[in-house]
Design an enzyme around this catalytic site. Structure first.
Site, PDB file in Angstrom:
ATOM      1  N   GLU A  13       0.889  -1.169   0.000  1.00 48.09           N
ATOM      2  CA  GLU A  13       0.000   0.000   0.000  1.00 48.09           C
ATOM      3  C   GLU A  13       0.918   1.207   0.000  1.00 48.09           C
ATOM      4  O   GLU A  13       1.687   1.407   0.929  1.00 48.09           O
ATOM      5  CB  GLU A  13      -0.886  -0.009   1.250  1.00 48.09           C
ATOM      6  CG  GLU A  13      -2.085  -0.925   1.127  1.00 48.09           C
ATOM      7  CD  GLU A  13      -2.960  -0.598  -0.073  1.00 48.09           C
ATOM      8  OE1 GLU A  13      -3.045   0.583  -0.470  1.00 48.09           O
ATOM      9  OE2 GLU A  13      -3.535  -1.542  -0.646  1.00 48.09           O
ATOM     10  N   CYS A  17      -2.093   8.470   3.487  1.00 50.72           N
ATOM     11  CA  CYS A  17      -2.016   8.203   2.043  1.00 50.72           C
ATOM     12  C   CYS A  17      -3.364   8.505   1.395  1.00 50.72           C
ATOM     13  O   CYS A  17      -3.441   8.682   0.187  1.00 50.72           O
ATOM     14  CB  CYS A  17      -1.575   6.780   1.785  1.00 50.72           C
ATOM     15  SG  CYS A  17      -2.608   5.573   2.563  1.00 50.72           S
TER      16      CYS A  17
HETATM   17  C1  UN1 Z   1      -7.616   6.309   6.652  1.00 50.35           C
HETATM   18  O1  UN1 Z   1      -7.736   7.152   5.775  1.00 50.35           O
HETATM   19  O2  UN1 Z   1      -8.430   6.183   7.571  1.00 50.35           O
HETATM   20  O3  UN1 Z   1      -1.190   4.996   5.373  1.00 50.35           O
HETATM   21  C2  UN1 Z   1      -6.541   5.310   6.665  1.00 50.35           C
HETATM   22  C3  UN1 Z   1      -2.294   5.490   5.157  1.00 50.35           C
HETATM   23  C4  UN1 Z   1      -3.395   4.562   4.702  1.00 50.35           C
HETATM   24  C5  UN1 Z   1      -4.475   4.465   5.718  1.00 50.35           C
HETATM   25  C6  UN1 Z   1      -5.495   5.511   5.618  1.00 50.35           C
HETATM   26  N1  UN1 Z   1      -2.832   3.257   4.451  1.00 50.35           N
HETATM   27  O4  UN1 Z   1      -2.481   6.665   5.311  1.00 50.35           O
END
Ligand code: UN1
Length: 478
Positions: A247, A281
């Site tokens: 991710e 992200c």
């Molecule tokens: C969210 O938006 O609640 O690392 C979680 C990150 C993502 C998770 C977002 N994998 O920001």
């Protein structure tokens, strides 16, 4: 507090180096000390994970679920303490961090319950008196590499499904989430996880991450972090032919159409862009606005930005706190400098603290740059929002999709047709109408298209697909 490794059921203090952790909200204050691991620590963790596999795998999923339920209970009892530590370590406001810990508790309960749910299906066979069915079996040893921006929830959304599926784990948390990782490991240990099932190895990516990817006999790896590192993880996993999921980055757009309800759109855009100081992200960083509403939207946005309370992460009133570290501060400040030099300032929030006391970056909204500008194409991971005026819906969709990333995208409109068209045409793994781009739900699949992920999904039932493999079984009983 000091970080510790937990390997083969023993707490250990590695000796390859030390890092003093300053509180990003007040860098004069020390939160704790992180002890860094060497390659040998990682190899030992790998051996422990291999050794624990047969015992953990042979337990019933229901018995594994009991451990997760107990961990949920313990984390609930320690929620305040864990949230306080995590906020002090990486600067997410305490109110938001409490929500994150709650999400972690929910994830543990959700995956605990999977221990008593069906995990296969019966499929008709071509021959009589043949029972053909599928079942999930564990992968084996799973490597988890987690970031600092969700120091509690992301580790749990990988650990919990990996554990319920019967895998053992070597976990490498981000360096500047090491104290939180130690506290979370303690919760799982106290919940009765057998020795060797979870092995937490604290340290640098270049040492611990590298040894994990190159030398530990992994059967799978799950990574959340930067695109650059994620691509290397994917490459190495493909070379070893192990299952992997990455991710990575995002450059998420919120599209505000001329008929949008600004009472919904403005708070959602502000929250998407500025909660966690934009360090998600899924954060909103491009706001694409139809010409007909541009001036009204900007006026309302300015008012909202002027009201933001930017303060210490431990101040209950803070909407956002500092960014997480000195490295983040430099990276985000460089983007802010570019924005102030090359774009037009639309709004900038005031800080309620002395800026020099911590890694504070005042939330900034700009416009006046073209769609190919680095502010519009590169992931900032900080509280910086770029507005992009467009003529109409078609141009909005084209601009929205003009990025290498595809994690999350939102549209604000009162028009059902436009909303549905957006859900069809926006190239992102998470698409939303009248909701912010961030804030994922643990019970739903999460992941990105294009360069945002390995095209796999996490959380919800999707995580069970990742952390297990399917066996197709057949029995002739004639
Ligand atoms: C969210 O938006 O609640 O690392 C979680 C990150 C993502 C998770 C977002 N994998 O920001």
């Amino acid at each position: 507090m000091e970080s510790r490794n937990y390997i083969g059921g023993e707490w250990m203090t590695p000796t390859a180096g030390e890092l003093v952790v300053p509180n990003p909200s007040n860098t004069q204050e020390t939160v704790g000390l992180v002890h860094l691991s060497a390659k040998e620590d990682v190899l030992q963790a790998g051996d422990a994970a291999v050794a624990a596999l047969s015992k953990w795998t042979s337990m019933t999923p229901g018995a594994r679920g009991e451990v997760l339920l107990k961990a949920a209970q313990l984390l609930e009892a320690r929620a305040e303490e864990v949230a306080h530590l995590a906020s002090s370590e990486m600067g997410k406001p305490i109110t938001e961090m409490k929500g994150e810990v709650k999400r972690g508790i929910n994830l543990l309960r959700y995956y605990a319950a999977e221990g008593v749910r069906a995990f296969g299906s019966v499929i008709p066979a071509s021959q009589q008196q043949v029972l053909q069915y599928t079942k999930r079996v564990p992968l084996g040893v799973v490597g988890l590499i987690t970031p600092w921006n969700f120091p509690i929830a992301i580790p749990i959304w990988k650990l919990a499904p990996a554990l319920i599926c019967g895998n053992t784990i070597v976990w490498k948390p981000a360096e500047n989430a090491s104290l939180s990782a130690t506290a979370l490991t303690q919760v799982l240990v106290d919940a009765g996880l057998p020795a060797g099932v979870l092995n937490t190895v604290i340290g640098q990516g270049s040492v611990v991450g590298q040894a994990l990817m190159d030398e530990v006999p992994l059967d799978a790896v799950s990574f959340t972090g930067s695109t650059q590192t994620g691509l290397k993880v994917g490459e190495q996993a493909a070379r070893r032919n192990i299952k992997y999921q990455t991710e990575m980055g995002g450059k998420n757009a919120a599209v505000v159409l001329a008929d949008a309800n600004l009472d919904i759109a403005v708070p959602a855009v502000v929250s998407g862009a500025f909660t966690s100081a934009g360090q998600k992200c899924t954060a909103t960083s491009r706001v694409i606005v139809e010409a007909g509403i541009y001036n009204r939207f900007v006026a309302a946005l300015r008012d909202a930005v002027n009201e933001l309370y930017v303060g210490s992460a431990l101040d209950q009133k803070s909407y956002l706190g500092p960014v997480a570290s000195a490295a983040q501060f430099e990276k985000v400040s460089a983007f802010v400098d570019v924005a102030l030099r090359e774009a037009n300032e639309v709004a900038q929030a005031r800080l309620q603290v002395n800026p020099a006391s911590g890694y504070y970056v005042a939330p900034l909204v700009v416009d006046g740059v073209g769609v190919q500008h680095p502010l519009v194409q590169e992931e900032v991971f900080g509280p910086l929002m770029t507005l992009l005026p467009v003529r109409d819906f078609d141009e909005a969709i084209a601009v929205c999709n003009d990025t290498v990333y595809g994690l999350s995208a939102s549209v604000f409109t009162e028009n059902l047709h436009a909303g549905m068209r957006f859900l069809d045409e926006a190239q992102a793994g998470m698409v939303r109408v009248n909701l912010e781009t961030s804030g994922v739900e643990y019970q739903a699949p999460f992941g990105g298209m294009k360069m945002s992920s390995s095209h796999t999904r996490e959380q919800g039932q999707a995580a069970l697909d990742f952390y297990s493999q399917t066996k197709t079984c057949a029995v002739y009983y004639g």
